[in-house]
Design an enzyme around this catalytic site. Structure first.
Site, mmCIF file in Angstrom:
data_model
loop_
_atom_site.group_PDB
_atom_site.id
_atom_site.type_symbol
_atom_site.label_atom_id
_atom_site.label_comp_id
_atom_site.label_asym_id
_atom_site.label_seq_id
_atom_site.Cartn_x
_atom_site.Cartn_y
_atom_site.Cartn_z
ATOM 1 N N PHE A 46 -100.247 -46.354 2.814
ATOM 2 C CA PHE A 46 -99.015 -46.224 2.726
ATOM 3 C C PHE A 46 -98.389 -45.199 1.907
ATOM 4 C CE2 PHE A 46 -94.485 -47.730 1.737
ATOM 5 C CZ PHE A 46 -94.113 -47.977 3.249
ATOM 6 N N ASP A 68 -103.276 -52.918 -2.997
ATOM 7 C CA ASP A 68 -101.757 -53.266 -2.516
ATOM 8 C C ASP A 68 -101.941 -54.193 -1.396
ATOM 9 O OD1 ASP A 68 -99.368 -52.960 -1.264
ATOM 10 O OD2 ASP A 68 -99.220 -50.863 -1.510
ATOM 11 N N TYR A 114 -91.002 -59.211 0.288
ATOM 12 C CA TYR A 114 -90.021 -59.246 1.396
ATOM 13 C C TYR A 114 -90.578 -59.095 2.644
ATOM 14 C CZ TYR A 114 -90.339 -53.956 0.580
ATOM 15 O OH TYR A 114 -90.924 -52.743 0.415
ATOM 16 N N LYS A 115 -91.928 -58.985 2.939
ATOM 17 C CA LYS A 115 -92.413 -59.003 4.257
ATOM 18 C C LYS A 115 -92.699 -60.329 4.776
ATOM 19 C CE LYS A 115 -93.698 -53.889 3.678
ATOM 20 N NZ LYS A 115 -94.539 -53.048 2.904
ATOM 21 N N ARG A 152 -94.763 -51.161 16.398
ATOM 22 C CA ARG A 152 -95.633 -52.152 15.512
ATOM 23 C C ARG A 152 -94.929 -53.324 15.778
ATOM 24 N NH1 ARG A 152 -95.783 -51.107 9.148
ATOM 25 N NH2 ARG A 152 -93.716 -51.311 9.347
HETATM 26 C C1 LIG Z 1 -93.958 -51.874 2.063
HETATM 27 C C2 LIG Z 1 -94.938 -51.363 1.492
HETATM 28 C C3 LIG Z 1 -94.760 -50.962 0.109
HETATM 29 C C4 LIG Z 1 -93.162 -50.798 -0.355
HETATM 30 O O1 LIG Z 1 -93.121 -50.530 -1.615
HETATM 31 P P1 LIG Z 1 -91.846 -50.698 -2.158
HETATM 32 O O2 LIG Z 1 -91.758 -50.406 -3.589
HETATM 33 O O3 LIG Z 1 -91.273 -52.013 -2.203
HETATM 34 O O4 LIG Z 1 -90.634 -49.712 -1.438
HETATM 35 C C5 LIG Z 1 -95.584 -50.416 -0.518
HETATM 36 N N1 LIG Z 1 -96.907 -50.344 -0.131
HETATM 37 C C6 LIG Z 1 -97.292 -50.756 1.049
HETATM 38 C C7 LIG Z 1 -98.693 -50.848 1.541
HETATM 39 C C8 LIG Z 1 -96.424 -51.524 1.741
HETATM 40 O O5 LIG Z 1 -96.572 -51.906 3.272
#
Ligand SMILES: *Cc1c(COP(=O)(O)O)cnc(C)c1O
Length: 424
Positions: free
Chosen positions: A126, A205, A230-231, A384
């Site tokens: 990501f 992560d 939040y996911k 997705r």
């Molecule tokens: C959604 C996501 C993030 C989001 O990071 P934020 O700091 O909450 O915006 C980071 N890493 C991965 C792998 C994600 O899927």
């Protein structure tokens, strides 16, 4: 499709998690929400909690609320998360965003391994993870080199690709357990063991993994981890992130941000910082109570359902969708962008199509159909579909697939522009 509809109804009838759907905001059954991997649906209890915290705690109790539950909220929330990710309570804290927590832990790790210069991550990671590492290396200005494992199949990185770039100069490995595009999943324990053999630290992560797949940080020997709530954990837009640091590493690993919430005795207001001896030392400033207060009620649902049942239904759902893909969607021009093997797959499925963006627009717009289907689009060509076992049904999967077919058959995409919205 008729045979799939019948099959889905039967699966829905037998679904042991079906009662949980009622605990989420579902106004309209014609809206098929398959984006819980980006923003989980609203748990009704979380919404009620926000209202109560605003009216009763902020409104009536005001500052007294800090001693009536707010101060310990990040620890209580962390304790619920630890259970879901296989950690001890003393190893997890809720604060800040995933990006910021990654920065803090990566900085701490590079400081601890100050004689090494290599940082390993993956080309399918990501982007924020890569940006954070790039920015950190730039700020440190000590010649750190970021080396990305390349994907052979475009879906994910396999073990041998990490193995081929690890060496004794590697300070840190930063990987995402479940890939955001393809949902391909690493073997956490194997990679931890490998990295430790070379004396490197690993940060995981867990954004697309927490609440979607069973995670056992302690058992896999994980050093550090970050992840969002939040996911699949359904704690709400921008709800704070969690971080994990293995207990025996906490003494050596110092947060680069010395804020008063990380101090041992913040309310002594002394002039020199002394880090907390607990995991609280990775906090920086005041907790965002309004966005954190949803975590306990949202996670209570996940915990009550149990990660094993969630995973079992998740696999059934993704397998069902892949079967429909094989039998009907493939011939309509879609291509599977996720692993076929459920053991190395999270809870979402990507379908590739050169018109993926316009297809996502057509699905989300009610168009000529009876349904609105909400997936998301990730460049260059991924649609997705997140399957959230707590509220999605098998029948919804069939509707989504039928819409994917209809949009192609009716040439509906051509009524949509390919100009991108700010958020896709
Ligand atoms: C959604 C996501 C993030 C989001 O990071 P934020 O700091 O909450 O915006 C980071 N890493 C991965 C792998 C994600 O899927």
């Amino acid at each position: 499709m008729d045979n799939f509809i019948k099959e889905a109804l039967e699966y829905d009838r037998l679904d042991s998690l079906k009662e949980f759907r009622k605990e989420f905001f579902c106004e309209n059954d014609s809206v098929i929400y398959l984006d819980g991997n980006s923003l989980g649906k609203l748990p009704l209890a979380a919404g009620e909690t926000v209202n109560r915290v605003v009216a009763e705690q902020w409104g009536e109790r005001m500052i007294r609320s800090w001693n009536e539950g707010w101060w310990d909220m990040p620890l209580r929330a962390a304790s619920m998360i630890s259970e879901i990710i296989g950690a001890r309570d003393s190893e997890v804290i809720v604060c800040d965003s995933t990006s910021i927590n990654l920065y803090k832990l990566a900085a701490a790790a590079l400081n601890l391994k100050s004689d090494r210069r290599k940082i390993i991550s993956e080309s399918t990671n990501f982007p924020t993870d890569l940006y954070i590492l790039q920015g950190l290396a730039d700020k440190l200005d000590k010649g750190h080199k970021i080396v990305l494992a390349e994907s052979r199949d475009g879906l994910g990185i396999d073990y041998s690709e990490i193995e081929s770039i690890l060496d004794n100069d590697t300070a840190l490995v930063v990987l995402t357990l479940v890939s955001y595009r393809s949902a391909q999943m690493h073997n956490m324990k194997k990679i931890n063991d490998l990295a430790h053999k070379f004396g490197a630290l690993v940060i995981w992560d867990l954004c697309h993994a927490a609440g979607a797949v069973p995670v056992d940080l302690n058992h896999s020997g994980a050093d550090m981890a970050v992840g969002c709530t939040y996911k699949y954990l359904n704690c709400g837009p921008g709800s704070p992130s969690f971080l994990y640091v293995r207990e025996d590493l906490q003494k050596e690993l110092d947060s680069p941000i010395w804020g008063w919430f990380g101090d041992k005795t913040p309310f002594e207001f002394k002039l020199e910082y002394t880090p907390s001896e607990s995991v609280k030392k990775y906090m920086a400033g005041t907790s965002g109570i309004l966005s954190m207060c949803t975590i306990e009620p949202a996670l209570e649902i996940v915990t009550r359902a149990g990660m094993e049942s969630i995973r079992e239904k998740s696999i059934r759902m993704t397998e069902f969708f892949i079967r429909i893909y094989n039998e009907v969607l493939k011939d309509a021009g879609y291509k599977l962008g996720s692993p076929v093997n459920p053991d190395i797959r999270g809870s979402h499925i990507s379908l590739k199509h050169s018109e993926a963006y316009r297809i996502s627009k057509a699905l989300i717009d009610s168009g000529n159909g009876d349904y609105i289907v909400i997936p998301d689009y990730r460049p260059p060509d991924n649609l997705r579909f997140g399957f959230a076992p707590l509220y999605n049904t098998y029948s919804e999967i069939v509707v989504a697939a039928a819409e994917l077919l209809r949009i192609i058959r009716d040439n509906e995409i051509f009524s949509y522009t390919s100009d991108m919205d700010a958020v896709t």
